[in-house]
Design a protein around this motif. Structure first.
Motif: not given
Length: 469
Positions: A284-291, A308-314, A357-358
């Protein structure tokens, strides 16, 4: 359930049973009185309790009306009724499945209703609608579109040859040489032959038997129109099939997420971690992950936001959220002051209701299309005090790194404080204040700690943070 506590004694349980029966025989009032609790000041040791099961201090009694204990309301003995409940049943043994927004396979648990003009809007975007359809409906639409178009154009061809008079007895193909008749389409003697000619024209098959003649201009126009329609419909169908076979959802099936997330210490800080992997060799080119954390939040005005959504620093190691995705990697979220999990301890983690959610996004190397894989973790799927086992080892025989996917979900239990990250930081601050300035500190190496120090030489304070395994 009610817990009745009785004193330890060397007498067997028959004595307690006799005492209870005697009290029940004296009257209904005494039977309905709550049993008193009495605990010895110096209870027996654990070994003596285990060796003598009859002297257990706790007796579990199921919830029943007071009339069930010895006497009925009229004062007579109440006979024991056979229970219809299985002996293997235990209250609370069936764990309730909590609701979640994203399933483990990545599908969203969302149902839409009361959409205005839904069918009209979906038909306006017919291409996307057919790509999103399941294969059985797409193939059914393809088959119907071909069959109906063949029948439609066959009917037009039949009308053309019928108005021209080619279906009359003297003008049929076997009599055309005698009558010297020039038909619009040769070898047409009914609707069946018109249907076969429609298929040959639309798909440019051309067996060489049925052909148009310059006698009918309408037949020439219809042949050109059906040929153009056949090319366009075939291209449209091929595009839909190609889009369905190469869409990003299919590539996401080979991207793996660990079954559980874990919480343990890394460099003195509590960290939430999960593992991601790729089954294919094409990367996977330029793979990025979020949570993102989905949790209920109450505002200062009293509004309750249930989603309520809160972005996690991962990130992984020191490379951040951008991955060089050549083997399975452990994604880490440091539970520091900016984390919404900063005040949660091990008990709160089990009792609180939230969902993490990841998302794993990137570009497929073989097709160049963007893909997104999703998964989620609820509070019961987070293991406190565990760490992922390594799956990447160097094989000297193959002279390559070997990935053991059989250990992808394997974890090891490690010593981890049960307190929250906030309480752990406060403990480290107090402990750091009693350290000498020259002595190295674990907390100084922790990114989520404060470098609070008190000058002067003082005695060290030992903190024992043990976790029962």
């Amino acid at each position: 359930m009610r817990f009745n506590f009785s004193t330890h004694s060397a007498a067997p349980n028959s004595t307690a049973t006799t005492t209870t029966t005697t009290q029940a025989a004296n009257g209904g009032d005494k039977a309905t009185q709550p049993l008193k609790k009495a605990i010895d000041a110096d209870p027996d040791s654990l070994d003596s309790v285990i060796s003598n099961p009859h002297s257990y201090p706790i007796t579990i009694v199921p919830n029943r009306p007071t009339s069930f204990y010895g006497l009925s309301p009229n004062g007579k003995a109440f006979p024991r009724q056979p229970s219809c409940r299985s002996r293997n049943f235990r209250p609370g043994s069936m764990r309730r499945i909590r609701r979640r927004a994203v399933f483990k396979n990545g599908d969203c648990n969302v149902v839409q209703k009361h959409l205005q003009r839904r069918r009209v809007r979906f038909l306006q975007d017919m291409y996307t609608t057919m790509v999103d359809w399941q294969w059985r409906w797409t193939l059914l639409a393809f088959a119907l579109s071909f069959i109906l178009s063949w029948l439609f154009f066959a009917l037009i061809w039949w009308l053309i040859v019928y108005t021209h008079g080619d279906l009359e007895g003297p003008h049929l193909p076997e009599n055309q040489e005698e009558s010297n008749w020039a038909p619009c389409v040769s070898a047409i003697d009914g609707f069946t032959s018109c249907f076969l000619f429609s298929i040959e024209t639309q798909h440019t098959i051309g067996y060489g038997v049925r052909t148009t003649s310059p006698e009918c201009p309408e037949a020439i126009f219809m042949m050109c129109f059906q040929s153009i329609y056949g090319v366009m419909s075939s291209a449209f169908m091929a595009g839909i099939v190609f889009a369905k076979m190469t869409r990003a959802k299919q590539r996401a099936q080979t991207l793996l997420f660990s079954k559980h997330a874990v919480i343990c210490q890394r460099d003195g800080c509590l960290s939430l971690m999960f593992r991601v992997g790729d089954m294919r060799k094409s990367h996977i080119i330029g793979a990025g992950v979020r949570a993102q954390l989905i949790r209920t939040k109450s505002t200062k005005e009293g509004e309750v936001m249930t989603q309520y959504f809160t972005e996690l620093e991962i990130g992984t190691d020191d490379s951040g959220s951008d991955l060089f995705f050549i083997w399975p990697m452990v994604i880490e979220h440091k539970i520091d002051e900016n984390s919404p999990l900063y005040n949660l301890n091990a008990t709160d983690m089990l009792q609180d209701k939230f969902e993490i959610v990841v998302l794993l996004e990137g570009t497929v190397e073989s097709t160049g299309q963007s893909t997104q894989a999703r998964s989620s973790y609820i509070n019961t799927e987070i293991l406190w005090g565990h760490r992922f086992d390594p799956v990447v080892l160097y094989n000297k025989d193959l002279q390559a790194y070997e990935i053991d996917y059989a250990r992808f979900n394997e974890t090891t239990q490690v010593d981890t404080p049960l307190c929250s990250a906030r309480e752990l930081n406060e403990i480290y601050k107090i402990q750091e204040g009693f350290r000498t300035p020259a002595s190295p500190s674990i907390q100084s190496r922790c990114s989520c700690s404060s470098g609070y120090q008190t000058p002067g030489r003082q005695s060290r304070l030992r903190w024992q943070l043990s976790v029962p395994l």
